[in-house]
Design a protein around this motif. Structure first.
Motif, PDB file in Angstrom:
ATOM      1  N   UNK A   7      -7.099  84.552  -9.288  1.00  0.00           N
ATOM      2  CA  UNK A   7      -7.548  83.191  -9.603  1.00  0.00           C
ATOM      3  C   UNK A   7      -7.759  82.498  -8.259  1.00  0.00           C
ATOM      4  N   UNK A   8      -8.904  82.772  -7.644  1.00  0.00           N
ATOM      5  CA  UNK A   8      -9.098  82.347  -6.257  1.00  0.00           C
ATOM      6  C   UNK A   8     -10.548  81.976  -5.958  1.00  0.00           C
ATOM      7  N   UNK A   9     -11.327  81.719  -7.023  1.00  0.00           N
ATOM      8  CA  UNK A   9     -12.707  81.293  -6.819  1.00  0.00           C
ATOM      9  C   UNK A   9     -12.800  79.794  -6.647  1.00  0.00           C
ATOM     10  N   UNK A  10     -14.011  79.306  -6.583  1.00  0.00           N
ATOM     11  CA  UNK A  10     -14.233  77.882  -6.351  1.00  0.00           C
ATOM     12  C   UNK A  10     -14.674  77.186  -7.634  1.00  0.00           C
ATOM     13  N   UNK A  11     -15.939  76.892  -7.759  1.00  0.00           N
ATOM     14  CA  UNK A  11     -16.485  76.051  -8.829  1.00  0.00           C
ATOM     15  C   UNK A  11     -16.153  76.582 -10.217  1.00  0.00           C
ATOM     16  N   UNK A  39      -9.835  94.416  -9.784  1.00  0.00           N
ATOM     17  CA  UNK A  39      -9.389  93.023  -9.730  1.00  0.00           C
ATOM     18  C   UNK A  39     -10.543  92.055  -9.475  1.00  0.00           C
ATOM     19  N   UNK A  40     -11.317  91.693 -10.497  1.00  0.00           N
ATOM     20  CA  UNK A  40     -12.347  90.655 -10.328  1.00  0.00           C
ATOM     21  C   UNK A  40     -11.719  89.299  -9.991  1.00  0.00           C
ATOM     22  N   UNK A  41     -12.575  88.365  -9.601  1.00  0.00           N
ATOM     23  CA  UNK A  41     -12.119  87.047  -9.161  1.00  0.00           C
ATOM     24  C   UNK A  41     -12.627  85.963 -10.102  1.00  0.00           C
ATOM     25  N   UNK A  42     -11.763  85.028 -10.466  1.00  0.00           N
ATOM     26  CA  UNK A  42     -12.088  83.938 -11.385  1.00  0.00           C
ATOM     27  C   UNK A  42     -11.892  82.607 -10.667  1.00  0.00           C
ATOM     28  N   UNK A  43     -12.671  81.615 -11.061  1.00  0.00           N
ATOM     29  CA  UNK A  43     -12.591  80.293 -10.434  1.00  0.00           C
ATOM     30  C   UNK A  43     -11.186  79.700 -10.500  1.00  0.00           C
ATOM     31  N   UNK A  44     -10.827  78.982  -9.437  1.00  0.00           N
ATOM     32  CA  UNK A  44      -9.620  78.153  -9.459  1.00  0.00           C
ATOM     33  C   UNK A  44      -9.995  76.676  -9.514  1.00  0.00           C
ATOM     34  N   UNK A  45     -11.262  76.358  -9.206  1.00  0.00           N
ATOM     35  CA  UNK A  45     -11.768  75.006  -9.435  1.00  0.00           C
ATOM     36  C   UNK A  45     -11.999  74.156  -8.212  1.00  0.00           C
ATOM     37  N   UNK A  46     -11.457  74.544  -7.051  1.00  0.00           N
ATOM     38  CA  UNK A  46     -11.559  73.695  -5.873  1.00  0.00           C
ATOM     39  C   UNK A  46     -12.901  73.798  -5.170  1.00  0.00           C
ATOM     40  N   UNK A  47     -13.157  72.853  -4.291  1.00  0.00           N
ATOM     41  CA  UNK A  47     -14.378  72.818  -3.485  1.00  0.00           C
ATOM     42  C   UNK A  47     -14.020  72.489  -2.034  1.00  0.00           C
ATOM     43  N   UNK A  48     -14.903  72.891  -1.121  1.00  0.00           N
ATOM     44  CA  UNK A  48     -14.797  72.539   0.306  1.00  0.00           C
ATOM     45  C   UNK A  48     -13.484  73.004   0.912  1.00  0.00           C
ATOM     46  N   UNK A  49     -13.116  74.248   0.593  1.00  0.00           N
ATOM     47  CA  UNK A  49     -11.855  74.796   1.087  1.00  0.00           C
ATOM     48  C   UNK A  49     -11.778  74.775   2.609  1.00  0.00           C
ATOM     49  N   UNK A  50     -10.547  74.758   3.115  1.00  0.00           N
ATOM     50  CA  UNK A  50     -10.217  74.922   4.530  1.00  0.00           C
ATOM     51  C   UNK A  50     -10.554  73.691   5.373  1.00  0.00           C
ATOM     52  N   UNK A  69     -12.320  67.768   3.595  1.00  0.00           N
ATOM     53  CA  UNK A  69     -13.110  67.327   2.439  1.00  0.00           C
ATOM     54  C   UNK A  69     -12.804  68.130   1.173  1.00  0.00           C
ATOM     55  N   UNK A  70     -11.752  68.895   1.205  1.00  0.00           N
ATOM     56  CA  UNK A  70     -11.379  69.705   0.052  1.00  0.00           C
ATOM     57  C   UNK A  70     -10.960  68.817  -1.127  1.00  0.00           C
ATOM     58  N   UNK A  71     -11.373  69.228  -2.325  1.00  0.00           N
ATOM     59  CA  UNK A  71     -10.956  68.509  -3.527  1.00  0.00           C
ATOM     60  C   UNK A  71     -10.942  69.473  -4.709  1.00  0.00           C
ATOM     61  N   UNK A  72     -10.265  69.077  -5.781  1.00  0.00           N
ATOM     62  CA  UNK A  72     -10.255  69.881  -6.996  1.00  0.00           C
ATOM     63  C   UNK A  72     -10.260  68.949  -8.210  1.00  0.00           C
ATOM     64  N   UNK A  73     -11.136  69.184  -9.181  1.00  0.00           N
ATOM     65  CA  UNK A  73     -11.095  68.420 -10.438  1.00  0.00           C
ATOM     66  C   UNK A  73      -9.966  68.961 -11.328  1.00  0.00           C
ATOM     67  N   UNK A  74      -9.174  68.070 -11.861  1.00  0.00           N
ATOM     68  CA  UNK A  74      -8.060  68.492 -12.702  1.00  0.00           C
ATOM     69  C   UNK A  74      -8.571  69.197 -13.955  1.00  0.00           C
ATOM     70  N   UNK A  75      -9.703  68.719 -14.476  1.00  0.00           N
ATOM     71  CA  UNK A  75     -10.266  69.339 -15.676  1.00  0.00           C
ATOM     72  C   UNK A  75     -10.661  70.796 -15.432  1.00  0.00           C
ATOM     73  N   UNK A  76     -11.068  71.111 -14.202  1.00  0.00           N
ATOM     74  CA  UNK A  76     -11.391  72.499 -13.877  1.00  0.00           C
ATOM     75  C   UNK A  76     -10.144  73.360 -13.899  1.00  0.00           C
ATOM     76  N   UNK A  77      -9.033  72.830 -13.400  1.00  0.00           N
ATOM     77  CA  UNK A  77      -7.774  73.579 -13.450  1.00  0.00           C
ATOM     78  C   UNK A  77      -7.332  73.795 -14.899  1.00  0.00           C
ATOM     79  N   UNK A  78      -7.522  72.775 -15.733  1.00  0.00           N
ATOM     80  CA  UNK A  78      -7.167  72.908 -17.140  1.00  0.00           C
ATOM     81  C   UNK A  78      -7.988  74.012 -17.802  1.00  0.00           C
TER      82      UNK A  78
END
Length: 411
Positions: free
Chosen positions: A197-201, A369-380, A383-392
Motif C-alpha cells: 500500500x504505497x502508491x499515490x493517487x 506483490x503489486x502496488x496499490x494507492x495509499x492516497x498521498x501526493x507530492x511525496x518527499x 507540499x505533500x498532502x493526503x485526502x482523508x477520503x482517499x485513505x478511507x
C-alpha cells in the motif's frame, strides 16, 4: 473518518527519517519509536502472532474466519520517511471541505500549496485534506499505507460477518533508501501473494516498475601548481563534463514520462585530481535497460581511447528489476485488486511505476506483490498532502480484496 485522521497524525508526528549513509538496520534508531508503537497497536486491535525482529521488521496475522481453504494474502507498508526532506517536528494541518483555492501552509514564510501548480488538488474539492505546515514533509509515504492496513484489519476484526482467509501484515524500515525488503523474511511471512500500500493517487494499481542500476564514473586528473601547469595539469572536472555531455540530452528525468527511461546525474564530487559522477539508470524495458548500461561503458571506452590514457573508469551495480516479469504469471492477483476497486466505485488507474517499490524486490524473492494507492501526493517535500477520503477508500479496497479472495476460493 476521525479514527483515520487520529491514527495517521499519531504516526506522522514521530520522526522516522532513514539514513543512506548508515550501515545499521534500521538505518536510524528513531525508527524504533514508531515500530514499537505499531507492535503494541497491532496487539491492541486483536491481531495474532505479532512480532518484531532485531532489524525492526514487523509481522502480524489475522486468522481466517472461514472453514475452507483460502490463499493467504498480505499487505505491506514501510514506516521510514525519505531523507530528501526533513521529517522532524511534523505539524499536520487539516483542511476541511477544501474549496479549490490556494492553501496557505506557512503564512510567515509565504509557502503556498496552489492548484495552479499542483493541479491534482482540484480532484479533491469538498474533501478533507491533511497537509504539512510548509517546513517538513508529511510522511504519507508511507504512513498513510500503515494507517490504512491497521484500520482495515481493525474493521475486519470488528465485523466478522465479512468472510476472509488468513491475512498477513508486514511493516518495514528503510524502504526510502532502497533496503526495505533486504531483510524481509518471506518464508516467515507465509503469504501466497501480497500488496504494498504505497502508491499515490486514489485508484492507482501498479504491477510494473523500472529496472534500476546505479553507476559511478571516476575521472582521474593530475594536480600541479597552476602557475606552472602548462602541459602538465589534467583537470578531471573538465574531462568529467565530456562524459556528461556524451549521454543523450533528452533522456533525463525532466524530459521523460510513461515507459521512457533515463540517465540521471544525482551528484558530482569534483576536484582537479579526481571527479566522481554518480548516476542512476532506469528503464522499464529490460533490453533497453541493458543497452543503457552498455552505452555508459562504451562512452568511457571511447573517451579513454580519445585521450590515449586511462582517465575514466565506471562501476555499475544493479539495484532492482521490473516486477512485471514475476507478476504476469499470476495476473489474477492484479485482477482481484482491480475488481475490488471497481466494486466500491473506483476507476482503477493501471500504469507503470516510474520508480521502485518494496514489491519489486519481494516479487523476486518469491512473494508476488503489486502496488496499490495509499492516497498521498507530492511525496518527499513540503507540499505533500493526503485526502482523508482517499485513505478511507484504501481501507475499503483492502477489506474488499480479502473478501473477494475468500469468495473466489469457495467457488
Amino acid at each position: 473518518m476521525q479514527n483515520i485522521i487520529d491514527r495517521f497524525i499519531s504516526y506522522v508526528t514521530i520522526d522516522t527519517e532513514s539514513d543512506p549513509n548508515s550501515e545499521t538496520t534500521p538505518s536510524t534508531a528513531k525508527q524504533w519509536d514508531l515500530a514499537n508503537k505499531l507492535v503494541e497497536e497491532l496487539k491492541t486491535i486483536g491481531m495474532s502472532d505479532v512480532s518484531i525482529d532485531e532489524n525492526a521488521y514487523i509481522m502480524a496475522t489475522l486468522p481466517s474466519n472461514v472453514d475452507y481453504e483460502v490463499p493467504t494474502i498480505g499487505f505491506i507498508s514501510h514506516f521510514d520517511t525519505s531523507p530528501d526532506f526533513t521529517g522532524a517536528n511534523v505539524k499536520p494541518q487539516i483542511v476541511k471541505n477544501y474549496d479549490g483555492n490556494n492553501i496557505v501552509l506557512n503564512k510567515q514564510e509565504n509557502i503556498i500549496l496552489s492548484p495552479d501548480y499542483f493541479e491534482d488538488l482540484l480532484l479533491y474539492k469538498g474533501q478533507t485534506l491533511i497537509t504539512t505546515d510548509g517546513t517538513t514533509l508529511l510522511g504519507a509515504d508511507d504512513k498513510a499505507g500503515i494507517t490504512e492496513i491497521i484500520t482495515a484489519m481493525e474493521y475486519l476484526i470488528n465485523n466478522p460477518q465479512i468472510k476472509h482467509g488468513t491475512i498477513k501484515v508486514g511493516f518495514t524500515p528503510d524502504e526510502e533508501i532502497g533496503r526495505g525488503a533486504h531483510k524481509f523474511d518471506v518464508e516467515k511471512f507465509g503469504a501466497d501473494w501480497a500488496y504494498t500500500m504505497d502508491g499515490s493517487q486514489i485508484g492507482e494499481l501498479e504491477y510494473e516498475n523500472f529496472n534500476a542500476a546505479s553507476a559511478v564514473v571516476t575521472v582521474k586528473g593530475k594536480i600541479v601548481h597552476p602557475g606552472y601547469a602548462k602541459d602538465k595539469m589534467v583537470n578531471s572536472m573538465y574531462y568529467a563534463s565530456e562524459f556528461v555531455n556524451a549521454l543523450p540530452k533528452k533522456e533525463k528525468p525532466e524530459h521523460t514520462e510513461g515507459y521512457e527511461g533515463f540517465f540521471h546525474l544525482t551528484q558530482i564530487d569534483g576536484k582537479v585530481e579526481e571527479t566522481k559522477l554518480q548516476y542512476i539508470i532506469r528503464d522499464h524495458d529490460k533490453a533497453k535497460f541493458e543497452g543503457r548500461k552498455t552505452l555508459m561503458k562504451n562512452v568511457v571506452d571511447e573517451l579513454n581511447s580519445k585521450y590515449d590514457s586511462l582517465i575514466f573508469s565506471i562501476e555499475i551495480k544493479d539495484q532492482y528489476f521490473n516486477m512485471k516479469e514475476k507478476v504476469e504469471p499470476v495476473m489474477h492477483i492484479v485482477d482481484i485488486a482491480e475488481e475490488a476497486m471497481k466494486s466500491i466505485g473506483l476507476k482503477p488507474i493501471i500504469k507503470p511505476i516510474r520508480g521502485g517499490t518494496d514489491g519489486s524486490q519481494l516479487s523476486y524473492m518469491g512473494l508476488p506483490c503489486p502496488n496499490i494507492f495509499a492516497g498521498g501526493h507530492n511525496f518527499h517535500g513540503r507540499y505533500e498532502y493526503v485526502p482523508v477520503e482517499s485513505m478511507q477508500k484504501a481501507v475499503e479496497v483492502i477489506c474488499k480484496i480479502a473478501e473477494l479472495t475468500a469468495s473466489m476460493a469457495q467457488k
